[in-house]
Enzyme design. Sequence first.
Site, PDB file in Angstrom:
ATOM      1  CB  CYS A   1       5.613   1.031  19.594  1.00  0.00           C
ATOM      2  SG  CYS A   1       5.733   0.013  18.116  1.00  0.00           S
TER       3      CYS A   1
ATOM      4  CB  CYS B   1      -3.788  -2.360  31.174  1.00  0.00           C
ATOM      5  SG  CYS B   1      -3.127  -3.736  30.201  1.00  0.00           S
TER       6      CYS B   1
ATOM      7  CB  CYS C   1      -0.928   1.987  18.811  1.00  0.00           C
ATOM      8  SG  CYS C   1      -0.322   1.895  17.117  1.00  0.00           S
TER       9      CYS C   1
ATOM     10  CB  CYS D   1       3.011  -1.028  27.863  1.00  0.00           C
ATOM     11  SG  CYS D   1       1.524   0.009  27.752  1.00  0.00           S
TER      12      CYS D   1
ATOM     13  CB  CYS E   1      -0.493  -3.350  20.627  1.00  0.00           C
ATOM     14  SG  CYS E   1       0.688  -4.385  19.727  1.00  0.00           S
TER      15      CYS E   1
ATOM     16  CB  CYS F   1       1.079  -3.008   9.373  1.00  0.00           C
ATOM     17  SG  CYS F   1      -0.032  -2.913   7.958  1.00  0.00           S
TER      18      CYS F   1
ATOM     19  CB  CYS G   1       1.139  -4.312  12.823  1.00  0.00           C
ATOM     20  SG  CYS G   1       2.296  -3.044  13.386  1.00  0.00           S
TER      21      CYS G   1
ATOM     22  CB  CYS H   1      -0.931   0.005   1.208  1.00  0.00           C
ATOM     23  SG  CYS H   1      -0.063   0.159   2.785  1.00  0.00           S
TER      24      CYS H   1
ATOM     25  CB  CYS I   1       6.902   0.532   4.486  1.00  0.00           C
ATOM     26  SG  CYS I   1       6.181  -0.772   5.497  1.00  0.00           S
TER      27      CYS I   1
ATOM     28  CB  CYS J   1       3.274  -7.001   2.990  1.00  0.00           C
ATOM     29  SG  CYS J   1       1.651  -6.404   3.495  1.00  0.00           S
TER      30      CYS J   1
ATOM     31  CB  CYS K   1      -4.051  -4.405  24.074  1.00  0.00           C
ATOM     32  SG  CYS K   1      -2.414  -3.723  23.761  1.00  0.00           S
TER      33      CYS K   1
ATOM     34  CG  HIS L   1       2.285  -6.408  28.548  1.00  0.00           C
ATOM     35  ND1 HIS L   1       1.233  -5.620  28.962  1.00  0.00           N
ATOM     36  CD2 HIS L   1       2.602  -7.208  29.605  1.00  0.00           C
ATOM     37  CE1 HIS L   1       0.919  -5.943  30.215  1.00  0.00           C
ATOM     38  NE2 HIS L   1       1.733  -6.890  30.622  1.00  0.00           N
TER      39      HIS L   1
END
Length: 281
Positions: free
Chosen positions: A228, A213, A240, A196, A247, A156, A250, A18, A21, A123, A219, A193
């Site tokens: 992340c 949470c 996210c 997080c 989450c 993703c 991805c 798509c 990236c 992908c 999640c 996690h």
Amino acid sequence: ALATGGGPPIIWIAAANCTGCTVSLSNRISTGHPTDAADLLISTINLAYHPNLMGAAGDLAVQNALSAENSGAFVLAVEGGVPTAFGGRCCYVWRENGQDMTALEVVQRLAPKAAAVLSIGTCASYGGMSGAAPNPTSIKSVQSLTGVSTINIPGCPAHPDWIVGTIAKLLTGANVNRDSSGRPTDFYGSTIHSTCPRRNATWATTFGQEGLCLRDRGCKGSNTRGDCASRKWNGGINWCVGANALCIGCTESGFPDRFSPFLTSAGATPSEHATTTQSCS
């Protein structure tokens, strides 16, 4: 390494994708070098071919790619899964000597010759969205298609720092340590996690509850690897879970099928381990 520029040419192939990236990479914002996509592309890496970011087009663009292929030392980056059904004719990447070339043909030819092969995004790394069930075009990951060991940079989309950081290691000749799924451990060394900030918070009973949470709302951070939570996105602005989203797994093999459904509705029966005062640990 990135400040010196040069390095082996990079041929970036867009297969079934798509372009997310590439958009993610283009949105790179950093206080360090390279500061943005322009700095990266103009002053840093030797990007021989990219269908969206290069200035050349048509035969001139293809000639750049072929020259890099014949240089003897190039890095192949593939964005998107590779269709194999119908002889690969679901996805063409360029025209060569009067012949339309499929992603299947080009990736199979280039991967064994490359000094390193980067699978950009989930992908290319594992099949991802483009290879989700029922997968009518028989999408394969780059490694499963070619048999060549790849450096997988899933997501993703993939975070721009994950892409740039991996390229930096390749430029210095440093070893890119990878986990069992082919991902650089510098960026995928722990679960979402485990780092997080909501890990020890009370479990949310519905969506939109700030700071709680989201594990019992669907999640997937416990089963997803990435940095992340500390790196964040869009120049370190948010991520996210920080935006009260989930989450969705991805960066993992089997995404999205293995992680569906993404959401657990607020009206659903909580899991046997959940109460309104349950906390994550």
